[in-house]
Motif scaffolding. Structure first.
Motif, PDB file in Angstrom:
ATOM      1  N   PRO A 148     -25.461 -16.065 -69.250  1.00 11.32           N
ATOM      2  CA  PRO A 148     -26.595 -15.728 -68.085  1.00 11.32           C
ATOM      3  C   PRO A 148     -25.883 -14.685 -67.216  1.00 11.32           C
ATOM      4  O   PRO A 148     -26.423 -13.983 -66.180  1.00 11.32           O
ATOM      5  CB  PRO A 148     -27.483 -16.674 -67.851  1.00 11.32           C
ATOM      6  N   ASP A 149     -24.811 -15.374 -66.834  1.00 12.47           N
ATOM      7  CA  ASP A 149     -24.417 -15.025 -65.044  1.00 12.47           C
ATOM      8  C   ASP A 149     -23.152 -14.382 -65.917  1.00 12.47           C
ATOM      9  O   ASP A 149     -22.388 -13.701 -65.286  1.00 12.47           O
ATOM     10  CB  ASP A 149     -23.645 -15.951 -64.276  1.00 12.47           C
ATOM     11  N   PRO A 153     -23.738 -20.325 -76.678  1.00 10.86           N
ATOM     12  CA  PRO A 153     -22.812 -21.523 -76.568  1.00 10.86           C
ATOM     13  C   PRO A 153     -22.611 -22.249 -75.315  1.00 10.86           C
ATOM     14  O   PRO A 153     -21.513 -23.659 -75.039  1.00 10.86           O
ATOM     15  CB  PRO A 153     -21.182 -20.923 -77.564  1.00 10.86           C
ATOM     16  N   TRP A 154     -22.996 -22.177 -74.881  1.00  9.73           N
ATOM     17  CA  TRP A 154     -23.158 -22.869 -73.003  1.00  9.73           C
ATOM     18  C   TRP A 154     -23.734 -23.421 -72.298  1.00  9.73           C
ATOM     19  O   TRP A 154     -23.829 -24.907 -72.175  1.00  9.73           O
ATOM     20  CB  TRP A 154     -22.794 -21.740 -71.800  1.00  9.73           C
TER      21      TRP A 154
END
Length: 722
Positions: free
Chosen positions: A150-151, A285-286
């Protein structure tokens, strides 16, 4: 006696070529097409379908021609070669490397495939999870392996580093790529900086492309999510109501929806609305493994699937302005909650046409090919099989007949007897036996070996010395049995009628006329013929679907499954004498048969008996003399009636049997019967004292002077040794 009828004008005899001529033409046709692709003179959507007899080397020829033009092709982009299975892809790649060791080639393996360097591991460590979320996320790789968080940071999962599946995506440059048919409907992991220069599809492909889904009327009518545009609720209600009404009444759906006030643009708006309002599974994947597991477990799969299927239905309805929507129908589907009426949506995925397309298949169908690759040129290259080919004339040996609870074991005993005969005849030359898995399992059980369901290795255990295999796509393109002497095909693959009709709706979804349903009972019998090796035809019955499009699909699944099995012996240029035994009366298109014989004759090992009806009847009559002090009979009509009255009760019955059978035919028939049963026989000629025409006769099992025994039976006649 003559049982054959001459071929009528409508009966198509293949335009046979010698193997040398056929191979030369095959090389020329493929070379012309590939040359145009390499030189960029072919149209981007050019397509050629080649129907080529199995054994002429269509795959090997394609690989050889691609190797010949490899540098020019790769200068333009990738060459993708699709084969039925990963195993065949690996074999083709090995062959191609031997032809062109300096050209870059590789095999693409799916997540579930075994690693080439470690067969204990899969290409993807999370293959099961990948399969579970497939279709619910825009990209499995971005959801599980690597992507932007998201970042907007690039993140990859711990297993992504060194992952052999992902490594395939990172191989740079154009290649000759070998991959399974499954990749026809998904993007293969290749370097997308380079276009596709040529696409080759080897073997039958339409079964891989068809898709069927069902949606309950409840889910169709269910209120959409809050993200669905409020302004489209009215159109949605009218469209779904008109759809259900039209399906129930069997109306042309495109016309019915337009007359109900729903036009093409409104249907396309509903398609876009379903896409915008549907929320995908949001994982990345995070996230931790626990977080991913929680989100997967709590994802509303039912709403997601229902939305995708509604979208598919609206898209089908927007495809034409008028006529029937062939791919949509109502069906009764059995679920865990009982029987439910469902809307079935059948369609066929499109094959990409941005590059020239070459289709290779031994039994490609023109009409189906036109749906797979519209506008494709069609060329047939055929060579006849060289083998002794025997086919059963009076039994289909269907699964239900062979697996019948009361009579199945006795019938299978006949099959095992035939199999034992063929293994003995082959004398170590190798016998392949092909049937359905259910029949193979029952045969193993008859021999005292219980095979658990799903135990394929168990089914592969030898049957009386023969190598068992079953019908299906894994018999396509396999050369493992080309040196075998004999194949025995038991029964045939008979898909369910509903399944075949569903497949036809998918393949012919863009047609104007609806698919005709077969309502109940067995398919109707129609007149057909066996093509004989001498150019004649024998009458036969064929169970056929009343809709020719469904029949085309059925033939591809039923007749062609048998032909594909037989083709494993490579009969075009055999290295030694070969034999084919087809234990089914199913007529095979354009496949010449040496002899058609009754099932009972094959069980007796008498497939070369030229007069089986006469053999059966006369054997029964001769057997009825057992127990008499002297066994014998005259072969005239009157003699048959007087000497064998149980089987020839009247002289008219005897005359009917003798019709078309000369005295010499009758005598040699009795001699063959005697040899088959081990009965010593003496042929005689009987004469009347006043002269006249002599009467043929025989004496069986003599333990003295046969002329003396003949005098006992016929005191008014004078016997002579014939």
């Amino acid at each position: 006696m003559k049982h054959d009828t001459q071929i009528e004008a409508a009966f198509q005899i293949p335009d046979w070529s010698t193997p040398g001529e056929a191979r030369e033409r095959l090389d020329q046709e493929i070379d012309n097409f590939v040359t145009a692709a390499a030189a960029a003179t072919a149209e981007p959507d050019a397509a050629l379908a080649l129907r080529v007899t199995a054994g002429l080397g269509k795959t090997a020829t394609a690989l050889r021609v691609i190797a010949r033009h490899g540098e020019a092709l790769l200068a333009r982009g990738h060459v993708l070669i699709y084969v039925p299975t990963l195993d065949l892809a690996e074999r083709a790649d090995e062959e191609f490397r031997s032809l062109a060791p300096r050209l870059p080639s590789r095999v693409i393996r799916g997540r579930d495939a075994q690693r080439p360097d470690d067969c204990e591991k899969k290409m993807c460590d999370r293959a099961e999870l990948a399969r579970e979320i497939s279709g619910f996320v825009p990209s499995v790789t971005q959801a599980l392996c690597r992507g932007q968080d998201p970042d907007d940071n690039f993140v990859q999962s711990p297993c992504a580093s060194g992952c052999p599946y992902l490594r395939q995506k990172d191989v740079p440059g154009p290649h000759v790529v070998l991959l399974s048919h499954a990749y026809l409907t998904v993007d293969p992991p290749i370097d997308r900086d380079f276009p596709i220069a040529l696409r080759v599809i080897d073997e039958k492909v339409w079964p891989t492309l068809i898709r069927t889904s069902h949606l309950s009327i409840e889910d169709l009518m269910r209120a959409p999510t809050n993200l669905f545009p409020n302004g489209l609720y009215g159109n949605l209600s009218r469209a779904t109501a008109a759809l259900v009404d039209g399906l129930q009444r069997g109306l042309p759906l495109h016309d019915h929806l337009r007359s109900s006030g729903i036009d093409t643009e409104q249907l396309q708006e509903l398609v876009r609305a379903e896409d915008r309002s549907r929320s995908s599974l949001e994982i990345g994947p995070w996230q931790s493994a626990e977080a991913v597991k929680f989100r997967v477990a709590n994802f509303d799969t039912r709403s997601f699937v229902a939305s995708k299927r509604r979208r598919r239905i609206f898209d089908s309805l927007s495809g034409k302005e008028a006529g029937h929507c062939v791919g949509l129908n109502l069906a009764e589907v059995t679920t865990e909650h009982g029987s439910q009426r469902m809307i079935m949506c059948s369609r066929m995925e499109a094959v990409a046409r941005e590059a020239p397309l070459l289709l290779l298949d031994a039994d490609v169908d023109r009409d189906i090919t036109e749906r797979v690759a519209p506008g494709a040129d069609f060329i047939s290259i055929q060579s006849p099989p060289i083998a002794d080919i025997v086919q059963v004339s009076d039994r289909t040996l269907s699964g239900s007949w062979l697996l019948d609870l009361n009579e199945g074991a006795r019938r299978r005993a006949g099959v095992l007897t035939i199999l034992r005969h063929e293994v003995d005849k082959a004398a170590g030359g190798g016998v392949l036996v092909v049937a359905t898995k259910a029949v193979l399992s029952a045969l193993h059980r008859d021999l005292g070996r219980s095979i658990a369901k799903g135990d394929d290795d168990g089914l592969r255990q030898p049957l009386l010395g023969a190598k068992p295999r079953w019908f299906g796509p894994r018999t396509q393109g396999v050369n493992d049995y080309e040196n075998y002497t004999t194949i025995v095909v038991i029964g045939r693959l008979q898909p369910g009628i509903t399944d075949i009709e569903t497949s036809a709706r998918a393949v012919f979804a863009q047609d104007t006329l609806p698919i005709t349903r077969h309502v109940s009972g067995p398919l109707p019998a129609v007149a057909s013929r066996f093509l004989m090796a001498d150019g004649s035809a024998r009458e036969a019955d064929l169970r056929a679907h009343p809709d020719p499009r469904v029949q085309a699909i059925l033939a591809q699944s039923r007749e062609c499954a048998t032909l594909q099995a037989i083709a494993r012996l490579r009969l075009v240029t055999p290295s030694h004498r070969k034999r084919v035994v087809i234990l089914s009366s199913l007529p095979l298109p354009e496949f010449p048969i040496t002899r058609v014989v009754p099932f009972a004759a094959l069980v007796r090992g008498l497939d070369e008996e030229p007069d089986w009806p006469g053999f059966e009847r006369m054997e029964k009559a001769m057997r009825a003399t057992m127990g008499r002090p002297v066994r014998g009979a005259r072969l005239s009509a009157r003699g048959l009636t007087e000497d064998l009255p149980l089987d020839f009760p009247t002289e008219d019955a005897a005359k009917g049997f003798r019709k078309g059978r000369t005295s010499n035919h009758m005598m040699t028939l009795c001699e063959r019967i005697s040899r088959a049963n081990g009965w010593p026989m003496v042929a005689l000629s009987l004469k009347r004292p006043g002269g006249g025409k002599s009467t043929p006769a025989f004496i069986l099992e003599t333990h003295g002077d046969p002329l003396h025994h003949a005098k006992e039976l016929w005191p008014d006649l004078t016997p002579f040794l014939a």
